[in-house]
Motif scaffolding. Structure first.
Motif, mmCIF file in Angstrom:
data_model
loop_
_atom_site.group_PDB
_atom_site.id
_atom_site.type_symbol
_atom_site.label_atom_id
_atom_site.label_comp_id
_atom_site.label_asym_id
_atom_site.label_seq_id
_atom_site.Cartn_x
_atom_site.Cartn_y
_atom_site.Cartn_z
ATOM 1 N N ASP A 133 0.835 -1.204 0.000
ATOM 2 C CA ASP A 133 0.000 0.000 0.000
ATOM 3 C C ASP A 133 0.869 1.253 0.000
ATOM 4 N N GLU A 134 1.940 1.213 0.773
ATOM 5 C CA GLU A 134 2.835 2.370 0.846
ATOM 6 C C GLU A 134 3.537 2.604 -0.493
ATOM 7 N N LEU A 135 3.951 1.525 -1.146
ATOM 8 C CA LEU A 135 4.597 1.664 -2.454
ATOM 9 C C LEU A 135 3.629 2.230 -3.487
ATOM 10 N N ALA A 136 2.404 1.715 -3.508
ATOM 11 C CA ALA A 136 1.416 2.196 -4.481
ATOM 12 C C ALA A 136 1.114 3.677 -4.267
ATOM 13 N N ALA A 137 1.032 4.085 -3.002
ATOM 14 C CA ALA A 137 0.733 5.489 -2.704
ATOM 15 C C ALA A 137 1.896 6.404 -3.082
ATOM 16 N N ALA A 138 3.123 5.868 -3.031
ATOM 17 C CA ALA A 138 4.302 6.694 -3.302
ATOM 18 C C ALA A 138 4.666 6.748 -4.779
ATOM 19 N N ALA A 139 4.086 5.854 -5.593
ATOM 20 C CA ALA A 139 4.410 5.833 -7.017
ATOM 21 C C ALA A 139 3.958 7.132 -7.675
ATOM 22 N N PRO A 140 4.747 7.677 -8.616
ATOM 23 C CA PRO A 140 4.375 8.953 -9.247
ATOM 24 C C PRO A 140 3.145 8.855 -10.136
ATOM 25 N N ARG A 141 2.766 7.640 -10.505
ATOM 26 C CA ARG A 141 1.562 7.409 -11.304
ATOM 27 C C ARG A 141 1.131 5.969 -11.081
ATOM 28 N N PRO A 142 -0.087 5.610 -11.459
ATOM 29 C CA PRO A 142 -0.538 4.236 -11.204
ATOM 30 C C PRO A 142 0.290 3.208 -11.975
ATOM 31 N N VAL A 143 0.757 2.203 -11.271
ATOM 32 C CA VAL A 143 1.463 1.072 -11.877
ATOM 33 C C VAL A 143 0.956 -0.199 -11.209
ATOM 34 N N SER A 144 1.180 -1.330 -11.853
ATOM 35 C CA SER A 144 0.824 -2.626 -11.268
ATOM 36 C C SER A 144 2.039 -3.198 -10.545
#
Length: 264
Positions: A196-207
């Motif tokens: 969850d932390e990685l997804a929130a920190a990504a500059p744009r949506p990625v899988s």
């Protein structure tokens, strides 16, 4: 009924992400979870150290717990020592390797990021996976020991800084071609624990993809036809060294069904 456990092995608590997937598929599975806390972390060690330590330690664990199957729930240990462990032990062994194949199946841009430990991302094993399963993709890699520490801190109940996740991901997105990444392989079993932390920190949506579901299916395949207890019972967490830090993990371990703790 067969009460022999499945033994999950990792340098720390990362393998809990694999255990969660396996328990979801096989809820009656008896479990021994082993964290090599005396050897933690693996990602900053040399190949020679890991190649010597892991087979010897798993030999001791196999003698002590008599598992029906061993899961090396650690990408670093698997990419370096899996073949040696299989040769040394007379028990089925399932490894954990970077999920490059499923990442290539879902990537639209054909640019994949591999996020692992320093030891994992430099392995020829990863080169081979990329050649075999993602030959038409650009595969970018980044190694992070800090992300392992963040996952451990989270399960110890400590708050972590979102900016640290963003800085780690910049190690992928900041590379030439990184702006086109649409899929990231979590090539360390610790990393899904901070998904969850990685997804929130990504500059744009990625899988984000990892191999835990595939490992669970492999365990089910290798144990089909074998009896299971009517209930899994209390899982056992084993540490190769114990201190106040491991004691603080008790609440997190209990959430994964590991209510008994001991030191090897």
């Amino acid at each position: 009924m067969d009460s022999r456990p499945v033994l999950f092995f990792d340098s720390g608590i990362g393998g809990l992400s694999v255990l969660a997937a396996a328990r979801a598929l096989l809820p009656q599975m008896p479990v021994v979870y082993v964290a090599d806390s005396a050897g933690f972390p693996y990602g900053t060690k040399s190949e020679a150290e890991i190649a010597a330590r892991v087979p010897a330690l798993l030999g001791r664990l196999a003698e002590r717990y008599r598992p029906r199957l061993i899961v090396i729930a650690c990408n670093t240990a698997s990419t370096i020592a899996l073949a040696a462990v299989r040769e040394a032990l007379d028990v089925p062994v399932v490894g954990t390797v970077p999920a490059i194949k499923p990442a290539a199946l879902v990537s639209k841009t054909r640019v994949i990021g591999v996020l692992g430990t320093n030891a994992t991302v430099r392995q020829p094993y990863v080169d081979d996976l990329a050649t075999r399963f993602a030959a038409d993709c650009t595969v970018l890699r980044h190694g992070s020991a800090e992300l392992v520490e963040l996952a451990e801190a989270k399960l110890h109940g400590h708050a972590t800084d979102p900016a640290r996740y963003a800085a780690i991901l910049d190690g992928l997105f900041g590379q030439p071609g990184g702006a086109r990444i649409d899929t990231i392989v979590n090539a360390c079993t610790h990393f899904p624990l901070v998904g969850d932390e990685l997804a929130a920190a990504a500059p744009r949506p990625v899988s984000f993809v990892d191999g835990s579901a595939g490992i669970a299916r492999r365990i089910a395949f290798l144990t089909q036809g074998e009896g299971w207890p009517e209930a899994a019972g209390d899982g056992r967490a084993v540490f190769t060294a114990s201190d106040a830090t491991t004691e603080a993990l008790a609440p997190a371990l209990a959430r994964f069904g590991l209510t008994r703790r001991e030191t090897l």
